[in-house]
Motif scaffolding. Structure first.
Motif, PDB file in Angstrom:
ATOM      1  N   ASP A  45       0.834  -1.000  -0.070  1.00 58.53           N
ATOM      2  CA  ASP A  45      -0.011  -0.119  -0.078  1.00 58.53           C
ATOM      3  C   ASP A  45       0.830   1.301  -0.149  1.00 58.53           C
ATOM      4  N   LEU A  46       1.823   1.370   0.729  1.00 58.64           N
ATOM      5  CA  LEU A  46       3.015   2.284   0.728  1.00 58.64           C
ATOM      6  C   LEU A  46       3.396   2.664  -0.528  1.00 58.64           C
ATOM      7  N   LYS A  47       4.044   1.641  -1.125  1.00 55.45           N
ATOM      8  CA  LYS A  47       4.756   1.567  -2.344  1.00 55.45           C
ATOM      9  C   LYS A  47       3.720   2.217  -3.535  1.00 55.45           C
ATOM     10  N   GLU A  48       2.435   1.854  -3.586  1.00 56.63           N
ATOM     11  CA  GLU A  48       1.425   2.403  -4.326  1.00 56.63           C
ATOM     12  C   GLU A  48       1.056   3.750  -4.138  1.00 56.63           C
ATOM     13  N   ALA A  49       1.063   4.096  -2.998  1.00 54.74           N
ATOM     14  CA  ALA A  49       0.853   5.534  -2.451  1.00 54.74           C
ATOM     15  C   ALA A  49       1.990   6.336  -3.097  1.00 54.74           C
ATOM     16  N   GLU A  50       3.069   5.841  -2.855  1.00 48.09           N
ATOM     17  CA  GLU A  50       4.361   6.473  -3.418  1.00 48.09           C
ATOM     18  C   GLU A  50       4.191   6.676  -4.751  1.00 48.09           C
ATOM     19  N   ARG A  51       3.964   5.528  -5.532  1.00 48.12           N
ATOM     20  CA  ARG A  51       3.815   5.664  -7.096  1.00 48.12           C
ATOM     21  C   ARG A  51       2.851   6.643  -7.527  1.00 48.12           C
ATOM     22  N   ARG A  52       1.671   6.705  -6.878  1.00 46.34           N
ATOM     23  CA  ARG A  52       0.634   7.696  -7.137  1.00 46.34           C
ATOM     24  C   ARG A  52       1.166   9.204  -7.052  1.00 46.34           C
ATOM     25  N   LEU A  53       1.696   9.416  -5.956  1.00 45.88           N
ATOM     26  CA  LEU A  53       2.258  10.714  -5.800  1.00 45.88           C
ATOM     27  C   LEU A  53       3.309  11.117  -6.831  1.00 45.88           C
ATOM     28  N   GLU A  54       4.066  10.262  -7.067  1.00 40.76           N
ATOM     29  CA  GLU A  54       5.069  10.440  -8.129  1.00 40.76           C
ATOM     30  C   GLU A  54       4.501  11.036  -9.493  1.00 40.76           C
ATOM     31  N   LEU A  55       3.372  10.506  -9.724  1.00 41.27           N
ATOM     32  CA  LEU A  55       2.610  10.930 -11.058  1.00 41.27           C
ATOM     33  C   LEU A  55       2.005  12.159 -11.100  1.00 41.27           C
ATOM     34  N   LYS A  56       1.950  12.927  -9.854  1.00 42.68           N
ATOM     35  CA  LYS A  56       1.683  14.305  -9.753  1.00 42.68           C
ATOM     36  C   LYS A  56       0.125  14.539 -10.363  1.00 42.68           C
ATOM     37  N   GLU A  57      -0.571  13.652 -10.194  1.00 44.50           N
ATOM     38  CA  GLU A  57      -1.906  13.909 -10.466  1.00 44.50           C
ATOM     39  C   GLU A  57      -2.668  14.820  -9.653  1.00 44.50           C
ATOM     40  N   PRO A  58      -3.607  15.328 -10.257  1.00 41.66           N
ATOM     41  CA  PRO A  58      -4.350  16.541  -9.241  1.00 41.66           C
ATOM     42  C   PRO A  58      -4.894  15.651  -8.187  1.00 41.66           C
ATOM     43  N   THR A  59      -5.036  16.436  -7.123  1.00 44.08           N
ATOM     44  CA  THR A  59      -5.676  16.170  -5.895  1.00 44.08           C
ATOM     45  C   THR A  59      -6.642  17.024  -5.183  1.00 44.08           C
ATOM     46  N   ILE A  60      -7.349  16.728  -4.312  1.00 44.60           N
ATOM     47  CA  ILE A  60      -8.484  17.350  -3.556  1.00 44.60           C
ATOM     48  C   ILE A  60      -8.063  17.501  -2.066  1.00 44.60           C
ATOM     49  N   SER A  61      -8.623  18.409  -1.562  1.00 47.04           N
ATOM     50  CA  SER A  61      -8.297  18.581   0.163  1.00 47.04           C
ATOM     51  C   SER A  61      -9.329  17.393   0.659  1.00 47.04           C
ATOM     52  N   PHE A  62      -9.038  17.511   1.923  1.00 46.72           N
ATOM     53  CA  PHE A  62      -9.839  16.409   2.680  1.00 46.72           C
ATOM     54  C   PHE A  62     -11.183  16.805   2.988  1.00 46.72           C
ATOM     55  N   ASP A  63     -11.404  18.322   3.091  1.00 45.04           N
ATOM     56  CA  ASP A  63     -12.809  18.985   3.226  1.00 45.04           C
ATOM     57  C   ASP A  63     -13.566  18.738   1.807  1.00 45.04           C
ATOM     58  N   ASP A  64     -12.875  18.945   0.781  1.00 44.05           N
ATOM     59  CA  ASP A  64     -13.411  18.916  -0.586  1.00 44.05           C
ATOM     60  C   ASP A  64     -13.843  17.526  -0.845  1.00 44.05           C
ATOM     61  N   MET A  65     -13.248  16.510  -0.336  1.00 43.22           N
ATOM     62  CA  MET A  65     -13.327  15.224  -0.512  1.00 43.22           C
ATOM     63  C   MET A  65     -14.899  14.777   0.109  1.00 43.22           C
ATOM     64  N   PHE A  66     -14.799  15.200   1.610  1.00 45.76           N
ATOM     65  CA  PHE A  66     -15.960  14.963   2.268  1.00 45.76           C
ATOM     66  C   PHE A  66     -17.253  15.597   1.797  1.00 45.76           C
ATOM     67  N   GLN A  67     -17.036  16.979   1.125  1.00 47.50           N
ATOM     68  CA  GLN A  67     -18.159  17.477   0.539  1.00 47.50           C
ATOM     69  C   GLN A  67     -18.616  16.973  -0.834  1.00 47.50           C
ATOM     70  N   GLU A  68     -17.553  16.433  -1.521  1.00 46.60           N
ATOM     71  CA  GLU A  68     -18.038  15.786  -2.650  1.00 46.60           C
ATOM     72  C   GLU A  68     -18.888  14.316  -2.536  1.00 46.60           C
ATOM     73  N   LEU A  69     -18.489  13.820  -1.305  1.00 46.63           N
ATOM     74  CA  LEU A  69     -19.046  12.588  -0.831  1.00 46.63           C
ATOM     75  C   LEU A  69     -20.574  13.024  -0.411  1.00 46.63           C
ATOM     76  N   GLY A  70     -20.665  14.320  -0.036  1.00 42.58           N
ATOM     77  CA  GLY A  70     -22.063  14.546   0.743  1.00 42.58           C
ATOM     78  C   GLY A  70     -22.031  14.198   2.148  1.00 42.58           C
ATOM     79  N   LEU A  71     -20.751  14.306   2.811  1.00 44.69           N
ATOM     80  CA  LEU A  71     -20.658  14.048   4.200  1.00 44.69           C
ATOM     81  C   LEU A  71     -20.551  15.442   4.876  1.00 44.69           C
ATOM     82  N   ASP A  72     -21.053  15.555   6.220  1.00 50.20           N
ATOM     83  CA  ASP A  72     -20.861  16.740   6.950  1.00 50.20           C
ATOM     84  C   ASP A  72     -19.406  16.829   7.677  1.00 50.20           C
ATOM     85  N   VAL A  73     -18.765  17.707   7.373  1.00 50.05           N
ATOM     86  CA  VAL A  73     -17.428  17.769   8.207  1.00 50.05           C
ATOM     87  C   VAL A  73     -17.355  18.716   9.493  1.00 50.05           C
ATOM     88  N   SER A  74     -18.738  19.310   9.594  1.00 52.18           N
ATOM     89  CA  SER A  74     -18.622  20.292  10.766  1.00 52.18           C
ATOM     90  C   SER A  74     -18.666  19.581  11.893  1.00 52.18           C
TER      91      SER A  74
END
Length: 75
Positions: A45-74
């Motif tokens: 899992d760690l090696k796969e996460a490192e590989r994905r980070l190296e691809l420099k694909e767009p990311t979203i913030s933690f709050d944006d992820m929760f909002q996109e999933l329709g979850l309340d973060v307040s």
């Protein structure tokens, strides 16, 4: 914990290592193998996460992820 019985084939040298460490650590072979696999999967899992980070694909913030999933973060 649910368990499943497996029938696997291993090289004799690996079986010897499992037996030796299980005896030394005073644990069951199945527990030793399960622990080793858990650690190995964490490593993969760690090696796969490192590989994905190296691809420099767009990311979203933690709050944006929760909002996109329709979850309340307040609080």
């Amino acid at each position: 914990m649910n368990t499943t019985r497996l029938n696997i084939t291993l090289p004799t040298s690996l079986d010897n290592d499992i037996n030796r460490y299980a005896k030394e650590l005073k644990t069951k072979k199945s527990h030793l193998i399960a622990s080793a696999l858990d650690m190995y999967f964490d490593y993969i899992d760690l090696k796969e996460a490192e590989r994905r980070l190296e691809l420099k694909e767009p990311t979203i913030s933690f709050d944006d992820m929760f909002q996109e999933l329709g979850l309340d973060v307040s609080n």
